[in-house]
Design an enzyme around this catalytic site. Structure first.
Site, PDB file in Angstrom:
ATOM      1  N   LEU A 356      41.752  37.776  30.833  1.00  0.00           N
ATOM      2  CA  LEU A 356      43.026  38.064  31.618  1.00  0.00           C
ATOM      3  C   LEU A 356      43.585  36.621  32.060  1.00  0.00           C
ATOM      4  CD1 LEU A 356      42.693  41.286  33.306  1.00  0.00           C
ATOM      5  CD2 LEU A 356      43.819  40.713  31.364  1.00  0.00           C
ATOM      6  N   GLY A 357      42.554  35.654  32.563  1.00  0.00           N
ATOM      7  CA  GLY A 357      43.215  34.441  33.173  1.00  0.00           C
ATOM      8  C   GLY A 357      41.535  33.704  33.685  1.00  0.00           C
ATOM      9  N   GLY A 362      36.590  31.851  38.876  1.00  0.00           N
ATOM     10  CA  GLY A 362      35.881  32.431  37.638  1.00  0.00           C
ATOM     11  C   GLY A 362      36.884  32.842  36.761  1.00  0.00           C
ATOM     12  N   ARG A 363      36.378  33.467  35.635  1.00  0.00           N
ATOM     13  CA  ARG A 363      36.990  34.238  34.426  1.00  0.00           C
ATOM     14  C   ARG A 363      37.305  35.651  34.876  1.00  0.00           C
ATOM     15  NH1 ARG A 363      33.676  30.403  32.189  1.00  0.00           N
ATOM     16  NH2 ARG A 363      34.492  29.164  30.615  1.00  0.00           N
ATOM     17  N   VAL A 364      38.356  36.197  34.679  1.00  0.00           N
ATOM     18  CA  VAL A 364      38.614  37.614  34.759  1.00  0.00           C
ATOM     19  C   VAL A 364      39.216  38.203  33.626  1.00  0.00           C
ATOM     20  CG1 VAL A 364      40.334  39.297  36.051  1.00  0.00           C
ATOM     21  CG2 VAL A 364      39.979  36.913  37.018  1.00  0.00           C
ATOM     22  N   ASP A 475      44.232  35.530  52.301  1.00  0.00           N
ATOM     23  CA  ASP A 475      45.072  34.994  51.121  1.00  0.00           C
ATOM     24  C   ASP A 475      46.186  35.565  50.941  1.00  0.00           C
ATOM     25  OD1 ASP A 475      45.376  32.730  49.721  1.00  0.00           O
ATOM     26  OD2 ASP A 475      44.130  33.251  48.090  1.00  0.00           O
TER      27      ASP A 475
END
Length: 667
Positions: A356-357, A362-364, A475
């Site tokens: 997804l991104g 990290g990577r999703v 955030d």
């Protein structure tokens, strides 16, 4: 000839020798890097067998530097101006994923070629968290950046920027060139893997700095991509090293320099394009098949032996592939734990098609749990230290107990060596910032925006006051507000940055968050409170109402910082003029004005002047009137609001921040 004439002749000859020596030292051309012994390389940088200068390779979280080994003279006198200089180089960036970049490269002037103290990733191997933004750095760089880092004020994930002592660009523009044939601007993808030319020219007399970009076989365009008037005398020292710096992050890239020329006091010579080395290409095996049985027989026997050996190891390899970290203290958490095998199968082995991104942590991936057929979002977070992991996992499990319709549910976790995997409910309709800022997306109506604002406020109130413990998100921003399958907006991204603090006490950890949303008191106390969340929520209100990011360097100077711009219009009585232009006239003026003024009140520089989330929620729902008197009183105090005007110091000091959530016991 008299003795005086002889001395004068010797002096003249010596001066000529010195001049020639400086000329030879300060001007150079590399058409490829064969025999380039006068380069200083460190970290990942190396010369390939194909005589390419390779700055980075397939190493994650790395950096590489390449400098001309001798310093270059940039001033003819200590107090003088910087002389004219120019450089031309051909580069190519070949990323691991074509759709995601890593962190790009930069041409740099540095007082030292030893940048071992610098960090990789979005620091580009130039600076680190401590020295980023300090005038004493004397770092001047032109970045070719292929990652969108809001923390550094990036305009997109494909831009050229001028960096002075900081990774927050003083000026940047999308990568491309203006064609001499038709005068049209044409985009260039820096991460296309194709070689491109870059000209960098500084006119010391007029203090004009230009950067020009073009494809390899296109001659230098007449119109510069980036033109900037700047006096470099206080930035560049008498002698500086020239070279390149590059970095990788959670994805890697091969970053090459194919040729390079540099000159002072003159026009840089063109490179011989036809003689530049070729980029490495992936080759396929030959289709020719050996027909001689003397070749096939031993080859077949060798294959059988290898297959037997592989068969003996396959069980061990499979066991290692699905290995996890389990410790005794995790027994109480088993209900919230997923096996790595479950998540591996859910993503078909974490294939790229499920990606997804790629973000700062990290990577999703999108996945489907095979036993329940539930769609999930799986975030893989790398880490090195085990310090504080127990406290962190304990918080993750606690956060998994949060139940609110405006919060993204955290379903569980998985632990492996050097990696933590978090499992969230999948939000199929992306994040709010895509709808606010991406061209081509459907415009959100005012009623939708007001509904979103009230929903996020309700979620924060639950975190701050209505759950059994106090959670500070740290955030709050549009990119962390996600849309589920039923078109409900939810606040997400909890618990990640605790990992990077190694389970430390939140009040004493380093600052975290995103530039533009960070409450000013954190720079002094590092004490996160519910009020610091309220500050970020105030910026979020302005973001949604105005359809703009908190900091947009490409805007006019008086509009670059959203908060300053809204404050200025409020003082002039024109606050509604800051609304998102895409709303047209379809909005409720009273609601819009309320949101804008509430955004200013929540983002007050004094934490004690900000309302609580309960008060915010009551104001938004009409339970209590907006305190106009408080807002009017703020205008009588100097520096009431956070000031970014005229200085990037505040922004620079937080340019490395990351998103973080933290959990406290009690209230």
């Amino acid at each position: 000839m008299t003795n005086f004439c002889k001395v004068l002749l010797k002096i003249s000859i010596w001066a000529l020798i010195v001049k020639l020596a400086f000329s030879a030292n300060d001007d150079f051309t590399y058409n490829g890097f064969k025999g380039a012994s006068n380069l200083s390389l460190d970290s990942l940088a190396a010369l390939t067998p194909d005589v390419l200068l390779m700055l980075t390779n397939n190493t994650y979280h790395g950096k590489g530097h390449a400098f001309f080994s001798a310093p270059i003279q940039f001033k003819k006198s200590p107090a003088g101006k910087v002389i004219t200089f120019s450089t031309l180089f051909v580069f190519a960036i070949v990323p691991e994923y074509s759709e995601f970049g890593n962190h790009g490269l930069a041409f740099v002037l540095s007082p030292s070629k030893d940048l071992s103290h610098a960090w990789g990733e979005y620091y580009l191997g130039l600076l680190n968290e401590t020295d980023n933004g300090k005038p004493s750095n004397h770092i001047f760089a032109v970045e070719l950046d292929i990652t969108l880092d809001p923390e550094n004020g990036d305009i997109n994930d494909n831009h050229v920027g001028i960096d002075i002592n900081s990774l927050l660009s003083n000026y940047s523009t999308p990568a491309g060139f203006t064609s001499d044939d038709d005068g049209q601007f044409k985009n260039l993808s820096l991460k296309s893997g194709e070689p491109m030319q870059v000209w960098i020219d500084y006119d010391g007399q007029n203090m004009q700095f230009n950067v020009t970009l073009s494809p390899l076989w296109v001659s230098k365009p007449k119109t510069a991509l980036l033109s900037y008037t700047i006096n470099l005398s206080s930035i560049i020292l008498d002698h500086m090293y020239v070279g390149f710096s590059a970095s990788t992050g959670i994805s890697y890239a091969y970053q090459y320099i194919l040729g390079w020329s540099f000159m002072t006091d003159g026009k840089v010579p063109e490179l011989n394009i036809s003689s530049l080395p070729q980029l490495p290409r992936t080759t396929t095996p030959s289709s020719d098949k050996p027909k001689d049985i003397s070749i096939w027989l031993p080859l077949s026997l060798s294959v059988l032996v290898l297959m037997a050996a592989a068969g003996a190891k396959i069980i061990m390899v499979r066991k290692k592939m699905f290995s996890e970290l389990h410790e005794d203290w995790e027994v109480d958490f088993e209900l919230q734990r997923f096996s790595y095998k479950q998540l591996y199968k859910a993503t078909r082995g974490f294939k790229d098609e499920y990606l997804l991104g790629v973000g700062g942590f990290g990577r999703v991936y999108r996945g489907v749990l095979q036993d329940t057929k539930v769609e999930v979002a799986i975030k893989r977070v790398c880490h090195e230290s085990r310090q504080g992991v127990r406290e962190f996992v304990s918080e993750i499990v606690s956060l998994g107990q949060l139940q609110h319709r405006n919060l993204v549910p955290l379903l569980g976790y998985c632990r492996r060596e050097g990696e933590l995997i978090l499992v969230y409910e999948y939000m199929p309709n992306r994040s709010l910032d895509k709808f606010l800022f991406n061209e081509g997306e459907a415009t959100l109506s005012w009623s939708q925006r007001f509904w979103i604002i009230k929903g996020v406020a309700s979620g924060l109130l639950y975190l701050h006051e209505d759950w059994e413990r106090v959670v500070i998100h740290r955030d709050v921003k549009a990119s962390n507000v996600l849309l589920d399958g039923d078109m409900n907006w939810r606040l997400g991204d909890f618990g990640l940055a605790r990992l990077y603090d190694h389970g430390g006490v939140p009040q004493t950890t380093h600052l975290a968050g995103t530039v533009g949303y960070i409450a000013p008191e954190l720079s002094k106390t590092c004490r996160v409170t519910t009020s610091s969340d309220v500050f970020a929520f105030g910026v979020f209100l302005l973001e949604v109402a105005c359809g703009r990011r908190p900091i947009e360097p490409e805007k006019a100077e008086d509009q670059q910082v959203l908060m300053d711009w809204v404050v200025a219009n409020w003082r002039k009585g024109t606050i509604l003029e800051t609304r998102d232009e895409r709303l047209g006239e379809e909005y409720v003026a009273e609601e819009l004005e309320l949101v804008l003024k509430l955004g200013l009140l929540c983002s007050h520089s004094l934490s004690t002047a900000r309302p609580s989330m309960r008060q915010v929620t009551q104001i938004l729902h009409g339970g209590i009137p907006f305190p106009d008197l408080m807002l009017n009183q703020l205008d009588t105090v100097d520096s009431t609001f956070v000031k970014y005007e005229g200085s990037n110091a505040y922004v620079m000091s937080f340019s490395s921040m990351s998103s973080e959530s933290c959990l406290f016991s009690g209230r």
